[in-house]
Scaffold this motif. Structure first.
Motif, PDB file in Angstrom:
ATOM      1  N   VAL A  72     -15.566  29.952 -21.554  1.00 39.97           N
ATOM      2  CA  VAL A  72     -15.268  29.365 -22.857  1.00 39.97           C
ATOM      3  C   VAL A  72     -15.542  27.871 -22.794  1.00 39.97           C
ATOM      4  O   VAL A  72     -14.762  27.100 -22.244  1.00 39.97           O
ATOM      5  CB  VAL A  72     -13.803  29.624 -23.262  1.00 39.97           C
ATOM      6  CG1 VAL A  72     -13.519  29.023 -24.630  1.00 39.97           C
ATOM      7  CG2 VAL A  72     -13.503  31.117 -23.247  1.00 39.97           C
ATOM      8  N   GLY A  73     -16.670  27.433 -23.332  1.00 36.96           N
ATOM      9  CA  GLY A  73     -17.038  26.022 -23.317  1.00 36.96           C
ATOM     10  C   GLY A  73     -18.177  25.742 -22.363  1.00 36.96           C
ATOM     11  O   GLY A  73     -18.165  26.192 -21.215  1.00 36.96           O
TER      12      GLY A  73
ATOM     13  N   ASP B 213     -20.299  28.336 -26.716  1.00 37.69           N
ATOM     14  CA  ASP B 213     -20.161  26.922 -27.062  1.00 37.69           C
ATOM     15  C   ASP B 213     -20.913  26.682 -28.370  1.00 37.69           C
ATOM     16  O   ASP B 213     -22.006  27.233 -28.564  1.00 37.69           O
ATOM     17  CB  ASP B 213     -20.728  26.016 -25.964  1.00 37.69           C
ATOM     18  CG  ASP B 213     -20.255  24.579 -26.105  1.00 37.69           C
ATOM     19  OD1 ASP B 213     -19.326  24.184 -25.380  1.00 37.69           O
ATOM     20  OD2 ASP B 213     -20.796  23.844 -26.958  1.00 37.69           O
ATOM     21  N   PRO B 214     -20.372  25.861 -29.268  1.00 40.85           N
ATOM     22  CA  PRO B 214     -21.077  25.612 -30.535  1.00 40.85           C
ATOM     23  C   PRO B 214     -22.326  24.769 -30.369  1.00 40.85           C
ATOM     24  O   PRO B 214     -23.208  24.802 -31.229  1.00 40.85           O
ATOM     25  CB  PRO B 214     -20.023  24.889 -31.379  1.00 40.85           C
ATOM     26  CG  PRO B 214     -19.088  24.276 -30.396  1.00 40.85           C
ATOM     27  CD  PRO B 214     -19.051  25.219 -29.241  1.00 40.85           C
TER      28      PRO B 214
ATOM     29  N   SER C  83     -17.632  29.282 -31.380  1.00 42.53           N
ATOM     30  CA  SER C  83     -16.388  28.794 -30.795  1.00 42.53           C
ATOM     31  C   SER C  83     -15.419  29.946 -30.607  1.00 42.53           C
ATOM     32  O   SER C  83     -15.368  30.869 -31.434  1.00 42.53           O
ATOM     33  CB  SER C  83     -15.744  27.736 -31.695  1.00 42.53           C
ATOM     34  OG  SER C  83     -16.625  26.654 -31.923  1.00 42.53           O
TER      35      SER C  83
ATOM     36  N   VAL D 103     -11.830  31.054 -31.024  1.00 41.47           N
ATOM     37  CA  VAL D 103     -10.702  30.590 -31.838  1.00 41.47           C
ATOM     38  C   VAL D 103      -9.381  31.181 -31.373  1.00 41.47           C
ATOM     39  O   VAL D 103      -8.318  30.701 -31.763  1.00 41.47           O
ATOM     40  CB  VAL D 103     -10.934  30.900 -33.330  1.00 41.47           C
ATOM     41  CG1 VAL D 103     -12.125  30.129 -33.860  1.00 41.47           C
ATOM     42  CG2 VAL D 103     -11.120  32.398 -33.562  1.00 41.47           C
TER      43      VAL D 103
ATOM     44  N   GLN E  97     -15.843  32.720 -33.385  1.00 43.77           N
ATOM     45  CA  GLN E  97     -16.366  32.262 -34.671  1.00 43.77           C
ATOM     46  C   GLN E  97     -17.785  31.750 -34.426  1.00 43.77           C
ATOM     47  O   GLN E  97     -17.970  30.651 -33.909  1.00 43.77           O
ATOM     48  CB  GLN E  97     -15.507  31.152 -35.253  1.00 43.77           C
ATOM     49  CG  GLN E  97     -16.069  30.539 -36.540  1.00 43.77           C
ATOM     50  CD  GLN E  97     -16.252  31.566 -37.651  1.00 43.77           C
ATOM     51  OE1 GLN E  97     -15.286  32.093 -38.178  1.00 43.77           O
ATOM     52  NE2 GLN E  97     -17.495  31.864 -38.003  1.00 43.77           N
TER      53      GLN E  97
ATOM     54  N   ALA F 230     -12.762  24.768 -22.176  1.00 41.94           N
ATOM     55  CA  ALA F 230     -13.070  24.372 -23.553  1.00 41.94           C
ATOM     56  C   ALA F 230     -13.100  22.864 -23.736  1.00 41.94           C
ATOM     57  O   ALA F 230     -13.611  22.366 -24.741  1.00 41.94           O
ATOM     58  CB  ALA F 230     -12.048  24.992 -24.507  1.00 41.94           C
TER      59      ALA F 230
ATOM     60  N   ASN G 242      -6.847  20.545 -26.518  1.00 44.33           N
ATOM     61  CA  ASN G 242      -7.700  21.394 -27.341  1.00 44.33           C
ATOM     62  C   ASN G 242      -6.813  22.313 -28.180  1.00 44.33           C
ATOM     63  O   ASN G 242      -5.953  23.023 -27.647  1.00 44.33           O
ATOM     64  CB  ASN G 242      -8.613  22.222 -26.440  1.00 44.33           C
ATOM     65  CG  ASN G 242      -9.676  22.967 -27.214  1.00 44.33           C
ATOM     66  OD1 ASN G 242      -9.378  23.822 -28.028  1.00 44.33           O
ATOM     67  ND2 ASN G 242     -10.931  22.642 -26.943  1.00 44.33           N
TER      68      ASN G 242
END
Length: 453
Positions: free
Chosen positions: A7-8, A35-36, A76, A78, A90, A108, A267
Motif C-alpha cells: 500500500v503506497g 498508489d495514485p 488509493s 481507503v 478507490q 502509505a 495518514n
C-alpha cells in the motif's frame, strides 16, 4: 500463488517491491503495488527542483519502468480489513472495489500536517510532491516578470515577498534554494534591486533545523540573514488570508508566495480506516523486524515501514524511541522489509531494523550547505558537495543518477534555466482566447461546433 499487497509506492513501498522482485523465486508470490501516482518522488531533490538545479521529471522514479514483475494499480487504499485480508480500493477512474491479499505491507506514507490557520488552505503550497515544487518555482519566476513591469508600491512589494512556514529540514532547504534562485534572477532583471526582495522563514520554536545541534543551527540562521532573509523564531502564523501574513510576534506583511512545510501528519487511512493497531499519534504499531504489532501480540501477515509506521529505533540512546520519518530510514526499511518477508515465506528468521545515522546534510542554496555527524560539522561549499554526492548515489537506479548528473554538468557550464512554465497549469488558455489580450470580454463557451465569439 500468494499475493503480497504493498500500500503506497513511496520510498519504503518502492524499495520493498523492487527488492521483492529480485528475491522472490518465479511463482513463489505475486506483488501488487497501489498508489495514485505512477512514480516515486525522491523528496531530497525537491529543493533543487525549486532552484532549477534538477529537472522535475528526474526527481520522480517511474514505477512501471523499474517494477517489471509487479502489478501496479493507479488508485488509493481507503480501508484495510486485515481480519478478512481485504482492502477497499478507490481507483483513479471508476467506483471502489474490494481486493483480496495474503500479505499486506503498509507504506502509505504521511501527509502534510495542516493547522486551522485562516487563509492557509486557500493561499499556501506544500513541498512534498514534484508538482508542488514546480508550482513554487514557476510562481517565483512569474512574480519577477510581473514585478518588473510595475513601479514601486504595495503590489510590487507583495510580488517580491516569499514566506516559508516551518523551519524543519524541507523548509530550510527549500527556503535556501529558492533564495539562491531569486538572488541569481536579479542579474536578469535589472529593474529589480536586491533590497526589494523579502524572504521570510517562520518557525514556532526557538531554533531551526532540529536535526542538527544548536551551534550549527544558529550558524544557518546567521548565514540566511546575511543573504538578506528574515528568520522569525518563536513565531506562529496567525493568518494568511488573501496573502496578508500575520505573525504572533506582531509582524505583518503581504506575500505573493506562501510555502507550508510544518511537518508530517498521520495518514488518514492508517489512523482511522484500518483494523491494524495504531498508536496515539495515528502511526502503525510495528516491531523492530517491521512486522505489525508488538513482541507479545504480533499481527500475522502484516508489515509496515516508512513515515506511517512507528518503527522502534534500536540505535537510539533512549528506550522506546522511534525512527525519524526521513528518506535515510525509509529506504533501508524497505530493503529489510523485502528480506524479512521472503525469509518468513521460506520458514527463515527475520532481522531487526538497526541503523546508525550517517549524519545530517542539508543544502542551503547553490554552493552552500551544512553537514553534521556527531561533533563533526562541515559548512559551506564542502558540505554542499557532500550533499550532492550523497544524493546522486542514493537516488534509485543508474538511469536517474546519470540524468541528474547530466543536468548538473550542463548547469555548471550554462547556468540556471530561468524559464517559467506556469502556463502549463492552464494549457487551454491560448486556444480558448485565440490571442485576445482581454479574454474576459469573450462570451461564455458555446456549445460544441459553434463559435465562442
Amino acid at each position: 500463488m500468494r499475493t503480497i499487497l504493498v500500500v503506497g509506492g513511496g520510498y519504503a513501498g518502492f524499495y520493498t517491491a523492487w527488492k521483492l522482485e529480485k528475491r522472490l523465486r518465479r511463482g513463489e508470490a505475486r506483488v501488487v503495488v497501489i498508489d495514485p501516482r505512477p512514480y516515486m518522488t525522491y523528496q531530497p531533490f525537491l529543493p533543487e527542483v525549486l532552484a532549477g538545479s534538477v529537472e522535475a521529471r528526474h526527481a520522480a522514479v517511474s514505477l512501471r519502468r523499474h517494477l517489471h514483475r509487479t502489478t501496479l494499480i493507479a488508485g488509493s487504499v481507503v480501508e484495510v480489513d486485515h481480519t478478512h485480508r481485504t482492502v477497499r480500493v478507490q481507483p483513479v477512474e471508476g467506483p471502489e472495489y474490494p481486493l483480496a491479499y495474503d500479505i499486506i505491507v503498509v507504506t502509505a506514507g504521511a501527509v502534510t500536517r495542516k493547522l486551522a490557520v485562516p487563509g492557509v488552505a486557500e493561499q499556501a503550497i506544500g513541498l512534498k510532491h514534484v508538482e508542488e515544487a514546480v508550482a513554487i518555482r514557476d510562481r517565483l519566476l512569474t512574480a519577477f516578470d510581473r514585478a518588473s513591469t510595475l513601479g514601486p508600491g504595495p503590489q510590487r512589494r507583495r510580488l517580491l515577498t516569499v514566506t516559508f512556514v516551518g523551519g524543519g529540514f524541507s523548509g530550510v532547504e527549500g527556503f535556501g534554494e529558492l533564495l539562491s534562485l531569486a538572488t541569481a534572477l536579479l542579474r536578469a532583471y535589472p529593474e529589480i534591486g536586491p533590497e526589494e526582495l523579502e524572504f521570510h522563514l517562520v518557525e514556532a520554536r526557538d531554533r531551526i533545523l532540529p536535526e542538527v545541534s544548536d551551534g550549527p543551527g544558529r550558524w544557518v540562521v546567521r548565514t540566511l540573514e546575511k543573504r538578506g532573509a528574515r528568520v522569525h523564531l518563536n513565531a506562529q502564523l496567525l493568518s494568511a488570508s488573501d496573502g496578508h501574513v500575520v505573525l504572533s510576534t506582531g509582524a505583518e506583511f503581504d506575500s505573493e508566495l506562501i510555502v507550508w512545510t510544518v511537518g508530517n501528519g498521520a495518514n488518514p487511512m492508517v489512523r482511522s480506516h484500518t483494523d491494524l493497531p495504531v498508536d496515539a499519534r495515528g502511526m502503525l504499531v510495528v516491531r523492530a523486524d517491521l512486522r505489525v504489532g508488538t513482541d507479545d501480540e504480533p499481527v500475522r501477515d502484516a508489515w509496515g515501514a516508512g513515515d506511517d509506521a512507528a518503527v522502534p529505533d534500536l540505535a537510539a540512546d533512549r528506550p522506546g524511541s522511534a525512527t525519524v520519518p526521513n528518506a535515510q530510514h525509509a529506504v533501508r526499511q524497505g530493503k529489510l522489509l523485502a528480506r524479512n518477508i521472503v525469509a518468513t515465506l521460506r520458514g527463515g528468521e527475520t532481522k531487526p531494523y538497526v541503523h546508525h545515522s550517517l549524519g545530517t546534510v542539508a543544502t542551503l542554496g547553490l554552493g552552500r550547505g551544512i553537514f553534521q555527524w556527531r561533533r563533526v560539522v562541515i559548512k559551506g561549499l564542502p558540505a554542499w558537495l557532500m550533499h550532492r554526492g550523497y544524493h546522486v548515489l542514493a537516488v534509485p537506479t543508474w538511469e536517474r543518477k546519470l540524468r541528474v548528473l547530466a543536468v548538473w554538468l550542463v548547469a555548471a557550464v550554462s547556468g540556471r534555466d530561468i524559464v517559467s512554465l506556469a502556463s502549463v497549469q492552464d494549457p487551454r488558455r491560448a486556444f480558448v482566447t485565440g490571442g485576445d489580450p482581454a479574454p474576459e470580454k469573450l462570451s461564455a463557451p458555446a456549445t460544441p461546433g459553434t463559435s465562442a465569439w
